[in-house]
Design a protein around this motif. Structure first.
Motif, PDB file in Angstrom:
ATOM      1  N   ASN A  57     -17.227  61.200 -36.290  1.00 37.29           N
ATOM      2  CA  ASN A  57     -17.494  60.366 -35.117  1.00 37.29           C
ATOM      3  C   ASN A  57     -18.536  59.299 -35.372  1.00 37.29           C
ATOM      4  O   ASN A  57     -18.961  58.628 -34.445  1.00 37.29           O
ATOM      5  CB  ASN A  57     -17.932  61.241 -33.943  1.00 37.29           C
ATOM      6  N   SER A  58     -18.997  59.172 -36.574  1.00 40.22           N
ATOM      7  CA  SER A  58     -20.005  58.153 -36.846  1.00 40.22           C
ATOM      8  C   SER A  58     -19.812  57.609 -38.242  1.00 40.22           C
ATOM      9  O   SER A  58     -19.335  58.303 -39.141  1.00 40.22           O
ATOM     10  CB  SER A  58     -21.429  58.721 -36.696  1.00 40.22           C
ATOM     11  N   PRO A  79     -28.344  48.618 -46.542  1.00 37.24           N
ATOM     12  CA  PRO A  79     -28.846  47.239 -46.618  1.00 37.24           C
ATOM     13  C   PRO A  79     -28.777  46.501 -45.282  1.00 37.24           C
ATOM     14  O   PRO A  79     -29.687  45.749 -44.931  1.00 37.24           O
ATOM     15  CB  PRO A  79     -27.934  46.593 -47.662  1.00 37.24           C
ATOM     16  N   ALA A  80     -27.697  46.720 -44.520  1.00 34.80           N
ATOM     17  CA  ALA A  80     -27.559  46.045 -43.227  1.00 34.80           C
ATOM     18  C   ALA A  80     -28.635  46.511 -42.260  1.00 34.80           C
ATOM     19  O   ALA A  80     -29.269  45.697 -41.567  1.00 34.80           O
ATOM     20  CB  ALA A  80     -26.173  46.308 -42.641  1.00 34.80           C
ATOM     21  N   LEU A  81     -28.852  47.831 -42.192  1.00 34.65           N
ATOM     22  CA  LEU A  81     -29.890  48.355 -41.303  1.00 34.65           C
ATOM     23  C   LEU A  81     -31.276  47.902 -41.748  1.00 34.65           C
ATOM     24  O   LEU A  81     -32.149  47.627 -40.919  1.00 34.65           O
ATOM     25  CB  LEU A  81     -29.824  49.877 -41.254  1.00 34.65           C
ATOM     26  N   GLY A  82     -31.478  47.820 -43.053  1.00 38.97           N
ATOM     27  CA  GLY A  82     -32.765  47.320 -43.543  1.00 38.97           C
ATOM     28  C   GLY A  82     -33.014  45.891 -43.119  1.00 38.97           C
ATOM     29  O   GLY A  82     -34.129  45.537 -42.697  1.00 38.97           O
ATOM     30  N   MET A  83     -31.982  45.046 -43.207  1.00 38.69           N
ATOM     31  CA  MET A  83     -32.119  43.666 -42.746  1.00 38.69           C
ATOM     32  C   MET A  83     -32.406  43.607 -41.254  1.00 38.69           C
ATOM     33  O   MET A  83     -33.235  42.812 -40.791  1.00 38.69           O
ATOM     34  CB  MET A  83     -30.844  42.877 -43.064  1.00 38.69           C
ATOM     35  N   ASN A 114     -33.353  45.557 -29.767  1.00 44.05           N
ATOM     36  CA  ASN A 114     -32.546  44.834 -30.749  1.00 44.05           C
ATOM     37  C   ASN A 114     -31.831  45.785 -31.707  1.00 44.05           C
ATOM     38  O   ASN A 114     -30.666  45.573 -32.052  1.00 44.05           O
ATOM     39  CB  ASN A 114     -33.426  43.857 -31.539  1.00 44.05           C
ATOM     40  N   LEU A 115     -32.521  46.834 -32.138  1.00 47.98           N
ATOM     41  CA  LEU A 115     -31.882  47.794 -33.033  1.00 47.98           C
ATOM     42  C   LEU A 115     -30.751  48.537 -32.324  1.00 47.98           C
ATOM     43  O   LEU A 115     -29.713  48.837 -32.926  1.00 47.98           O
ATOM     44  CB  LEU A 115     -32.919  48.789 -33.567  1.00 47.98           C
ATOM     45  N   PHE A 116     -30.939  48.828 -31.046  1.00 48.33           N
ATOM     46  CA  PHE A 116     -29.882  49.500 -30.282  1.00 48.33           C
ATOM     47  C   PHE A 116     -28.660  48.593 -30.139  1.00 48.33           C
ATOM     48  O   PHE A 116     -27.519  49.035 -30.274  1.00 48.33           O
ATOM     49  CB  PHE A 116     -30.402  49.888 -28.899  1.00 48.33           C
ATOM     50  N   SER A 147     -22.824  48.524 -35.172  1.00 48.45           N
ATOM     51  CA  SER A 147     -21.757  48.202 -36.118  1.00 48.45           C
ATOM     52  C   SER A 147     -21.782  49.100 -37.353  1.00 48.45           C
ATOM     53  O   SER A 147     -20.784  49.199 -38.062  1.00 48.45           O
ATOM     54  CB  SER A 147     -21.874  46.743 -36.570  1.00 48.45           C
ATOM     55  N   TRP A 148     -22.932  49.736 -37.619  1.00 44.53           N
ATOM     56  CA  TRP A 148     -23.065  50.522 -38.841  1.00 44.53           C
ATOM     57  C   TRP A 148     -23.349  52.008 -38.603  1.00 44.53           C
ATOM     58  O   TRP A 148     -23.071  52.818 -39.465  1.00 44.53           O
ATOM     59  CB  TRP A 148     -24.159  49.931 -39.722  1.00 44.53           C
ATOM     60  N   THR A 149     -23.929  52.356 -37.489  1.00 42.54           N
ATOM     61  CA  THR A 149     -24.246  53.761 -37.238  1.00 42.54           C
ATOM     62  C   THR A 149     -24.310  54.028 -35.735  1.00 42.54           C
ATOM     63  O   THR A 149     -24.684  53.140 -34.958  1.00 42.54           O
ATOM     64  CB  THR A 149     -25.583  54.160 -37.892  1.00 42.54           C
TER      65      THR A 149
END
Length: 222
Positions: free
Chosen positions: A21-22, A102-106, A150-152, A157-159
């Motif tokens: 589911n994730s 990498p996407a979450l880090g950005m 913003n993170l929410f 798209s990634w998690t």
């Protein structure tokens, strides 16, 4: 720019087998800071305090109050910091087809508040240091709400997992920014000559950084 959220976010988590589911499954891992990491943290925090004391020593109260009474510049900075920058970061991560970490880090870097480096460059370039410090302090306070928002919005798209927001680190960053800057402003108001000494001790002299460049070019030509 400092990034108080990145180290805490990825220092406590590791990627495990994705669940159905994730797209990514994050598992809590206790941190184990090394002696080098502790020494690095101490040096960085001490340097930040010294730099902000020097930046505060360049600020007079009247220009700072003018920016606070008419916060047009501060509002533009906050719009760029928390609206434009995260959206552009999100678009770049998708355009580059980046994987989860990498996407979450950005995204974390793009959602973090501004840091003291901008204050130093404003000073070196004869910029508006009171405005720069005011924007740093304001962005640090706003990050308490805007960073998780913003993170929410953009991390979906990634998690599907909830990301950890380093509220304690942000609060510490705010105190370490405001307190030495306020002490420096007090010295500027009460003892201007002492404030000049603090400025020279806390950051490289602008004249030193500008006069050696032409000389170096001449030496290279010969």
């Amino acid at each position: 720019m400092t990034t108080p959220g990145l180290d805490l976010l990825f220092g406590y988590y590791e990627l495990t087998t994705p669940s159905p589911n994730s797209s990514a499954n994050l598992t809590m891992v206790p941190p184990s800071p090394s002696a080098l990491k502790i020494a690095s943290d101490v040096v960085i925090k001490t340097t930040l305090i010294i730099i902000m004391a020097g930046m505060g020593s360049t600020i007079e109260i009247k220009p700072l109050l003018q920016h606070l009474r008419r916060p047009v510049g501060i509002a533009i900075g906050m719009l760029s910091q928390f609206i434009v920058l995260p959206a552009v970061t999100f678009g770049l991560a998708h355009a580059l087809q980046m994987s989860t970490y990498p996407a979450l880090g950005m995204l974390v870097i793009g959602s973090c508040p501004g840091g003291s480096t901008s204050n130093v460059f404003s000073y070196w370039m004869d910029g508006d240091v009171p405005l720069s410090v005011a924007m740093t302090a304001t962005s640090t306070v706003m990050a308490m709400g805007m960073m998780p928002l913003n993170l929410f919005i953009y991390s979906r798209s990634w998690t599907d997992e909830a990301l950890v927001i380093p509220y304690v680190n942000i609060a510490i960053s705010f105190v370490m920014t405001i307190t030495p800057a306020a002490v420096g402003m007090f010295f500027r108001w009460k003892w201007p000559k002492v404030a000049d000494v603090i400025v020279k001790m806390s950051t490289a002299d602008r004249r030193t950084n500008t006069t050696w460049l032409p000389k170096m070019q001449i030496d290279e030509d010969h």
